[in-house]
Scaffold this motif. Structure first.
Motif: not given
Length: 402
Positions: A18, A32, A321, A338, A341
């Motif tokens: 992550d 993740l 995410q 960013r 999702p």
């Protein structure tokens, strides 16, 4: 373009980092919940550039042009072939359970649809329910005030057959669907396997007190009798030319953090419609829904750049995410970005006549709609971000409370 299907089956728990530091003073690394497309795309490109087991740096420019779609989650049968795809649950769905449904593993499924806040009775002031800018998008939700139950969030992946029914046609004309057995709908999040390790020094002996822990993804599902557990795998899609580059590279290779082993093999059983099914094509008029199967990157945040093909009328999405990574060419971290999702749903108004709309549908189905990052130059679509499918929508924003 003909797509080839490749199965990536982890032989052990898979760690997908992550981005958090993992060094002295940090005693654990947690994966993740699901790999980003960049992880599997990096695996494909690395294998494509191997020459006698060593990566050929002279091929970097050409290898970065390899387009990969996925990865998606699939269940394998006893022969190791794909039998079911499990795809992210759509964000425009709401599962509610009362006490009796909870005991019976049942639920009630509600569709979340665009709400015309300004016209909803008793809500002349849009600011009462939404802080969205004027003339951007409608909020998405329920127009019902009398519903019972608590949200059921333990169904992160829907099987393709269920999702296809959800998309064709959309159930906007139905107030809800009663689900009698949630296990037939899909599966929850992938489980994580915790392991404790000890650091080994140059003399191949353990270091006193140098313990650390890892938590990796387990690619199986099923509770109770282990003999009934189902094997899961990752699946990616490549064109024929790039697929051939993987065919002579062997079967086993490391992937992700801690270099855990995975098995690579080509599959002849796609089990996913790579062209838009006729029921969906014929059910789409001037409006449609677009469902993300993998996270997407747009320079405008949650909104893609305007174009002449469609207008975004509403979006159902969860919290963004964040993705980063390591640039092996520059030998430095990639900038953080960013993402919208997976599971997010865009409600679109399609422009053009029927012929133009059908051409856009066929071009968009199972393609990647992400954009190029103008700062770093990364082409997120080529990396597998923004893989999508389409569904029907009547274009009506709800205006009345029920």
């Amino acid at each position: 373009m003909t797509l080839q299907t490749w199965i990536i089956e982890p032989r052990d728990s898979l760690i997908v980092r992550d981005g958090k530091p993992f060094s002295a003073g940090v005693t654990h690394a947690t994966s993740l919940d699901f790999p980003f497309p960049s992880t599997t795309t990096g695996g494909v490109r690395t294998r494509s550039g191997l020459v006698d087991g060593v990566f050929d740096v002279s091929q970097i420019d050409s290898i970065k042009e390899i387009e990969v779609r996925g990865a998606l989650l699939a269940e394998l049968d006893d022969e190791g072939e794909i039998c079911v795809f499990y795809l992210p649950s759509p964000a425009d769905s709401l599962l509610l359970q009362d006490d009796e449904q909870k005991r019976n593993k049942a639920a009630r499924l509600y569709p979340l649809l665009p709400l015309n806040i300004e016209k909803l009775s008793g809500n002349a002031n849009k600011a009462q329910l939404s802080n969205l800018p004027e003339q951007v998008v409608f909020p998405v939700g329920l127009n019902r005030t009398k519903i019972k139950g608590k949200p059921y969030g333990d169904l992160k992946f829907w099987c393709w057959e269920v999702l296809e029914n959800w998309l064709t046609p959309r159930i906007g004309s139905k107030p809800f669907i009663d689900i009698t057995n949630l296990e037939n709908y899909g599966i929850s999040s992938l489980q994580k396997d915790s392991r404790t390790h000890v650091a080994i020094n140059e003399n191949l002996t353990s270091e006193d007190g140098a313990l650390f822990q890892t938590r990796g993804l387990e690619f199986n599902h099923g509770k109770g009798d282990l003999s009934k557990a189902k094997k899961l795998s990752l699946v990616v899609f490549l064109d024929e030319t790039n697929s051939k580059k993987l065919e002579d590279k062997g079967n086993l290779a490391p992937l992700g953090g801690e270099r855990r082993l995975v098995s690579w093999r080509k599959s002849n059983h796609t089990k996913m419609p790579l062209v838009c099914p006729p029921e969906i094509v014929n059910g789409i008029g001037g409006y449609c829904g677009l469902l993300l199967l993998t996270p997407a990157f747009f320079e405008g945040g949650f909104l893609p750049k305007p174009n002449g093909d469609f207008e975004v009328k509403a979006i159902a999405c969860n919290r963004y995410q964040t993705v980063s990574g390591w640039d092996f060419v520059l030998n430095e971290p990639k900038p953080s970005r960013r993402l919208v999702p997976a599971g997010s749903v865009f409600f679109l108004k399609l422009n053009g006549d029927d012929v133009q709309r059908r051409a856009w549908i066929n071009k968009t189905w199972f393609s990647c709609i992400s954009e190029v990052d103008s700062e770093s130059g990364q082409d997120f679509a080529k990396d597998g971000f923004g893989l999508c499918v389409l569904g029907t929508w009547d274009g009506i924003a709800l205006e009345n409370w029920e």
